[in-house]
Design a protein around this motif. Sequence first.
Motif, PDB file in Angstrom:
ATOM      1  N   LEU A  52      -8.548   2.851 -13.538  1.00 39.98           N
ATOM      2  CA  LEU A  52      -9.960   2.561 -13.294  1.00 39.98           C
ATOM      3  C   LEU A  52     -10.306   1.160 -13.785  1.00 39.98           C
ATOM      4  O   LEU A  52     -10.993   0.399 -13.090  1.00 39.98           O
ATOM      5  CB  LEU A  52     -10.824   3.602 -13.996  1.00 39.98           C
ATOM      6  N   LEU A  55      -9.121  -1.414 -11.435  1.00 40.14           N
ATOM      7  CA  LEU A  55      -9.790  -1.377 -10.133  1.00 40.14           C
ATOM      8  C   LEU A  55     -11.159  -2.057 -10.170  1.00 40.14           C
ATOM      9  O   LEU A  55     -11.532  -2.767  -9.226  1.00 40.14           O
ATOM     10  CB  LEU A  55      -9.949   0.074  -9.679  1.00 40.14           C
ATOM     11  N   LEU A  56     -11.910  -1.860 -11.250  1.00 43.67           N
ATOM     12  CA  LEU A  56     -13.292  -2.336 -11.303  1.00 43.67           C
ATOM     13  C   LEU A  56     -13.371  -3.795 -11.745  1.00 43.67           C
ATOM     14  O   LEU A  56     -12.496  -4.300 -12.456  1.00 43.67           O
ATOM     15  CB  LEU A  56     -14.103  -1.475 -12.271  1.00 43.67           C
ATOM     16  N   TRP A  62     -20.465   0.743 -14.837  1.00 44.65           N
ATOM     17  CA  TRP A  62     -19.745   1.903 -14.318  1.00 44.65           C
ATOM     18  C   TRP A  62     -20.588   3.130 -14.609  1.00 44.65           C
ATOM     19  O   TRP A  62     -20.905   3.419 -15.758  1.00 44.65           O
ATOM     20  CB  TRP A  62     -18.362   2.025 -14.968  1.00 44.65           C
ATOM     21  N   ILE A  93     -16.459  -3.283  -7.161  1.00 41.47           N
ATOM     22  CA  ILE A  93     -15.147  -3.809  -6.805  1.00 41.47           C
ATOM     23  C   ILE A  93     -15.365  -5.051  -5.943  1.00 41.47           C
ATOM     24  O   ILE A  93     -16.016  -4.969  -4.898  1.00 41.47           O
ATOM     25  CB  ILE A  93     -14.317  -2.765  -6.026  1.00 41.47           C
ATOM     26  N   CYS A  98     -19.111   0.612  -5.076  1.00 42.84           N
ATOM     27  CA  CYS A  98     -18.280   1.576  -4.361  1.00 42.84           C
ATOM     28  C   CYS A  98     -18.302   2.907  -5.105  1.00 42.84           C
ATOM     29  O   CYS A  98     -18.468   2.949  -6.326  1.00 42.84           O
ATOM     30  CB  CYS A  98     -16.823   1.098  -4.280  1.00 42.84           C
ATOM     31  N   VAL A 100     -15.964   5.699  -6.448  1.00 40.40           N
ATOM     32  CA  VAL A 100     -14.559   5.733  -6.854  1.00 40.40           C
ATOM     33  C   VAL A 100     -14.199   7.144  -7.302  1.00 40.40           C
ATOM     34  O   VAL A 100     -14.935   7.757  -8.076  1.00 40.40           O
ATOM     35  CB  VAL A 100     -14.302   4.737  -8.007  1.00 40.40           C
ATOM     36  N   VAL A 135     -13.457   4.712  -2.487  1.00 38.81           N
ATOM     37  CA  VAL A 135     -12.092   4.338  -2.882  1.00 38.81           C
ATOM     38  C   VAL A 135     -11.490   5.477  -3.684  1.00 38.81           C
ATOM     39  O   VAL A 135     -12.059   5.899  -4.697  1.00 38.81           O
ATOM     40  CB  VAL A 135     -12.092   3.036  -3.703  1.00 38.81           C
ATOM     41  N   SER A 136     -10.329   5.989  -3.236  1.00 38.90           N
ATOM     42  CA  SER A 136      -9.665   7.108  -3.904  1.00 38.90           C
ATOM     43  C   SER A 136      -8.295   6.674  -4.408  1.00 38.90           C
ATOM     44  O   SER A 136      -7.534   6.040  -3.672  1.00 38.90           O
ATOM     45  CB  SER A 136      -9.492   8.296  -2.940  1.00 38.90           C
ATOM     46  N   ARG A 252      -8.272  -3.592  -4.048  1.00 38.91           N
ATOM     47  CA  ARG A 252      -9.331  -4.581  -4.262  1.00 38.91           C
ATOM     48  C   ARG A 252      -9.353  -5.604  -3.129  1.00 38.91           C
ATOM     49  O   ARG A 252     -10.420  -6.029  -2.675  1.00 38.91           O
ATOM     50  CB  ARG A 252      -9.128  -5.288  -5.608  1.00 38.91           C
TER      51      ARG A 252
END
Length: 527
Positions: A52, A55-56, A62, A93, A98, A100, A135-136, A252
């Motif tokens: 995580l 990704l961010l 968050w 992102i 997004c 997530v 986004v997974s 990303r």
Amino acid sequence: MDAGSAAFAANAAAMEAALAPVLAVREAVEAAAEAVRARYAKRGQVLPRARLALLLDPGAPWLELCPYAGWKRYGDKDGTGAGAGAIAGIGRIEGRSCVVVIDNFAVKGGTVTPDGLAKKLRLQEVARENRLPLVSLSQSGGANLQYAHEVFIPGGRGFANQARLSALGIPQVTLVHGSATAGGAYQPGLSDYVIMVRGQATMYLAGPPLLKAATGEVATDEELGGAAMHTQVSGVGDYLAEDDADGIRLARAVIAALPWPRDEGPGVVEAPLFPATDLMGLVPADPRQPYDCREIVARLVDGSAFLDFKPEYDAATVCGHARIEGHAIGLIGNNGPITAPGAAKAGQFIQLCDQAGIPLLFLHNTTGFLVGTEPERAGIIKHGSKMIQAVANARVPKISVVVGGSYGAGNYAMCGRGFDPRFLFAWPNARTSVMGPAQAGQVMRIVTEAAMARAGAVDAAKLDALEQGTAAMLAEATTALASSARLEDDGIIDPRQTRDILGLVLGLIATEGARITRPSTFGVARL
């Protein structure tokens, strides 16, 4: 409100005590994941929280959603099942908000229970309502087979949602870190973009053991559904990553390549005149003690400015206009039970906000609608029905925060879960139920005593046990943690973070129109 008073200190201590077990659950889940770090490090994999973080955007907000889903449910004896197998929420992102969803494979294998499925369906709903890319990061043990009969049929809705999100033009990006088998293979298969990690990711409808049993064919994981095969031969995968970090880099990059609007800050806004720390001591520890919900409002809204609507008409239901982080809102709170005049007042205010396109914020703290001979003669059913009609049919986004009790039909009138608020959060002292525990115990006692009297034998000891047992059962089942475990809210929040969270979601709502989608009849398919 006197922040230096003994009553304030007692209230703050009670709120801290209510928050402590909530934080303890989060810490227990993180400790369970940390315990397996070395095992996954040997495989070249990083833990879900580390994924995580990669990704961010660094330093971006968050908002975690449903982190307590599944707590002590479906075989979760130690409480580490909180989160129901996934870490999920809204983050930024490449400058874009997004949704997530990251499978929490480090705790109980990330297997999916009915609560885990409900959580993922909720996140799909958040993506659709707010027009956010989804986004997974996928790696789990799939459905928990002990509850497969409860997951199988509703699980189809998740796949249908994916197809419809794609048709709506909402991008879905899936990074496959591990095994995706059978139904689990369709989740990436129905995504618009698929990234697979070399030597780790596999996708197949039937794994090697089932394949051999069904057809006699012998194949390795890599031959049957490895990342190299799917990106080079079958075309199921679109991008081949070398490891976890490379896969996240590609995810990303995909988001960055999309012509999707970047988030914009709220600009300069006026802070409340009172500190957020006051929110810990405003709500009385004794739920029977009244307080003015405007004290909460003064610590949430810009400049503590609140335009009270019809303040002289009904004191128990508070309505008015304000701004949070520059965003206009219509606010409805409770200073007592909802009366007939209060319901009429709220119904009118809701219609005014709907006409003006102003989102609605509900601060729940009500025992419900006022009952008794006089309320019935005043038309409480009629006026209450009008308020519920207004809540149900208002076209503007609605947000709810349960800051105290949310009981009976008052939960409906204040836009509880059944009325589809865009977001619903709870403070750690929240209680949501058909009625209070003590009242439920008394009702059961009265009804049972009447039945005993008709039978000619009243047993006081049995009545005492029934009343106390009912009250205890309902008290345990209606705590904030128990409600959040059932996904009756989107998460328990620290009261001091309420303004920040509301500002974030109101920002998403305000910019929803800027996220232009191009719907089609069918979603994007791999051909």
